[in-house]
Design a protein around this motif. Structure first.
Motif, mmCIF file in Angstrom:
data_model
loop_
_atom_site.group_PDB
_atom_site.id
_atom_site.type_symbol
_atom_site.label_atom_id
_atom_site.label_comp_id
_atom_site.label_asym_id
_atom_site.label_seq_id
_atom_site.Cartn_x
_atom_site.Cartn_y
_atom_site.Cartn_z
ATOM 1 N N GLN A 242 0.807 -1.227 0.000
ATOM 2 C CA GLN A 242 0.000 0.000 0.000
ATOM 3 C C GLN A 242 0.837 1.273 0.000
ATOM 4 O O GLN A 242 0.282 2.374 -0.002
ATOM 5 C CB GLN A 242 -0.911 0.009 1.234
ATOM 6 N N SER A 243 2.142 1.145 0.019
ATOM 7 C CA SER A 243 3.006 2.324 0.166
ATOM 8 C C SER A 243 2.832 3.335 -0.959
ATOM 9 O O SER A 243 2.853 4.546 -0.723
ATOM 10 C CB SER A 243 4.473 1.895 0.266
ATOM 11 N N VAL A 244 2.647 2.854 -2.196
ATOM 12 C CA VAL A 244 2.492 3.787 -3.316
ATOM 13 C C VAL A 244 1.239 4.629 -3.128
ATOM 14 O O VAL A 244 1.260 5.865 -3.280
ATOM 15 C CB VAL A 244 2.442 3.017 -4.645
ATOM 16 N N ARG A 245 0.127 3.984 -2.771
ATOM 17 C CA ARG A 245 -1.118 4.716 -2.540
ATOM 18 C C ARG A 245 -1.003 5.664 -1.355
ATOM 19 O O ARG A 245 -1.473 6.807 -1.412
ATOM 20 C CB ARG A 245 -2.255 3.716 -2.291
ATOM 21 N N LEU A 246 -0.372 5.200 -0.282
ATOM 22 C CA LEU A 246 -0.285 5.999 0.936
ATOM 23 C C LEU A 246 0.578 7.243 0.762
ATOM 24 O O LEU A 246 0.272 8.311 1.312
ATOM 25 C CB LEU A 246 0.279 5.144 2.078
ATOM 26 N N ALA A 248 1.688 8.661 -2.241
ATOM 27 C CA ALA A 248 1.495 9.495 -3.433
ATOM 28 C C ALA A 248 1.050 10.916 -3.087
ATOM 29 O O ALA A 248 1.535 11.879 -3.699
ATOM 30 C CB ALA A 248 0.487 8.831 -4.370
ATOM 31 N N PRO A 249 0.158 11.119 -2.088
ATOM 32 C CA PRO A 249 -0.221 12.500 -1.745
ATOM 33 C C PRO A 249 0.930 13.350 -1.239
ATOM 34 O O PRO A 249 0.833 14.583 -1.237
ATOM 35 C CB PRO A 249 -1.278 12.301 -0.642
ATOM 36 N N SER A 253 7.273 9.233 -5.802
ATOM 37 C CA SER A 253 7.069 8.327 -6.926
ATOM 38 C C SER A 253 6.844 6.906 -6.413
ATOM 39 O O SER A 253 7.089 6.601 -5.238
ATOM 40 C CB SER A 253 8.294 8.347 -7.839
ATOM 41 N N SER A 254 6.406 6.030 -7.290
ATOM 42 C CA SER A 254 6.148 4.640 -6.891
ATOM 43 C C SER A 254 7.407 3.978 -6.350
ATOM 44 O O SER A 254 7.376 3.313 -5.307
ATOM 45 C CB SER A 254 5.610 3.843 -8.086
ATOM 46 N N ALA A 257 8.347 5.465 -2.998
ATOM 47 C CA ALA A 257 7.409 5.044 -1.959
ATOM 48 C C ALA A 257 7.728 3.639 -1.475
ATOM 49 O O ALA A 257 7.742 3.369 -0.263
ATOM 50 C CB ALA A 257 5.982 5.119 -2.484
ATOM 51 N N ARG A 258 7.986 2.718 -2.394
ATOM 52 C CA ARG A 258 8.295 1.341 -1.983
ATOM 53 C C ARG A 258 9.626 1.290 -1.233
ATOM 54 O O ARG A 258 9.782 0.576 -0.246
ATOM 55 C CB ARG A 258 8.326 0.423 -3.202
#
Length: 298
Positions: A242-246, A248-249, A253-254, A257-258
């Motif tokens: 869920q890191s990319v979704r969490l 992104a705000p 970047s993807s 985030a990961r």
């Protein structure tokens, strides 16, 4: 030994530490019941159960009375039995009003955490925070070789905090580090509450740190909410997934985030190792399944 028995044993040790005098005993009561010990409070006529006689002269209550320059009653929280940052926590009360929450640094580790929180809160008090509200330091000193930190109570409300408010608070906390993002360090649901004026009340700043990747607080909040319904290995994988979704705000970047989620999970495992504490079990059981196949991202 069950949880209640362990808590009561720790309570007995804490009472001997904080109420060491021999004179002017006062009756207290374990509430709500010795089978479910959560607080040790001055006894009232309506309390059920047996009395616990506690000396007051020369106690932490006496000391806090000197600090606040008025007679003080103390309510001692009966702490969970096995926590790396366990320390005595009290409520200081006078005239039926809550004056302060008081933390006692009774070990070398606890003293370090208490003193760090005092320094952090003083630093934050000097900043123009618009979203986050923090406790005020009412007193920070020593008593019988222990650190004593008295903090103003916050007007805590029940209920879930909206995601936009969490994100804005996480941004503001990170910005307190200037060019080096900062994180609260324990940005969990039980350390947060909605406050007046659309602000977020945030307490327990013992683990505040600068120089960490942006997004650690958001991931910490998600991970510890996930732990309420998942086993640690599953929660760790969910945090990564869920890191990319969490994040992104926050503009990450993807890939970033990961990578941030991996670094967060590893940092959490390192913290537990430094504390000599393994609440999720050994890292090979909860961390490795999530990170081993992600080596190229680190």
């Amino acid at each position: 030994m069950n949880d209640a028995a362990v808590r009561l044993g720790y309570l007995a040790d804490t009472v001997r530490l904080l109420y060491p005098g021999a004179g002017a005993p006062r009756p207290y009561t374990v509430l709500p019941h010795p089978a479910l010990p959560r607080r040790l409070a001055p006894r009232r006529w309506w309390h059920l159960g047996s009395r616990v006689v506690v000396p007051v002269e020369g106690s932490i209550a006496d000391h806090l009375g000197e600090v606040f320059q008025r007679p003080v009653e103390t309510v001692l929280h009966v702490r969970p039995a096995r926590r790396a940052n366990r320390k005595p926590i009290l409520e200081a009360r006078a005239d039926g009003r809550l004056l302060a929450f008081v933390k006692i640094g009774d070990t070398e580790r606890a003293r370090g955490l208490v003193d760090a929180e005092a320094a952090t809160l003083r630093r934050l008090a000097a900043l123009p925070l618009r979203t986050v509200t923090v406790p005020a330091v009412l007193h920070h000193g020593d008593w019988r070789g222990m650190s004593v930190l008295a903090l103003s109570p916050l007007p805590v409300r029940r209920g879930r905090v909206p995601a936009p408010l969490l994100l804005e608070a996480a941004r503001e906390i990170a910005a307190t580090g200037g060019a080096r993002p900062a994180w609260h360090g324990d940005f969990t649901p039980w350390n947060l509450s909605r406050g007046p004026g659309g602000r977020l009340l945030v307490w327990d700043w013992e683990r505040y740190e600068v120089g960490v990747p942006l997004g650690f607080d958001v991931l910490h909040h998600f991970f510890h909410r996930a732990l309420r319904r998942m086993r640690p290995p599953v929660a760790a994988k969910a945090c990564l997934a869920q890191s990319v979704r969490l994040l992104a705000p926050l503009g990450l970047s993807s890939a970033t985030a990961r990578r941030t989620a991996l670094r967060y999970l590893i940092a959490l495992a390192d913290r537990h190792a430094a504390d000599g504490h393994a609440p999720f079990g050994p890292p090979r059981s909860w961390l490795n399944p999530a990170v081993d196949h992600e080596e190229l991202l680190i």
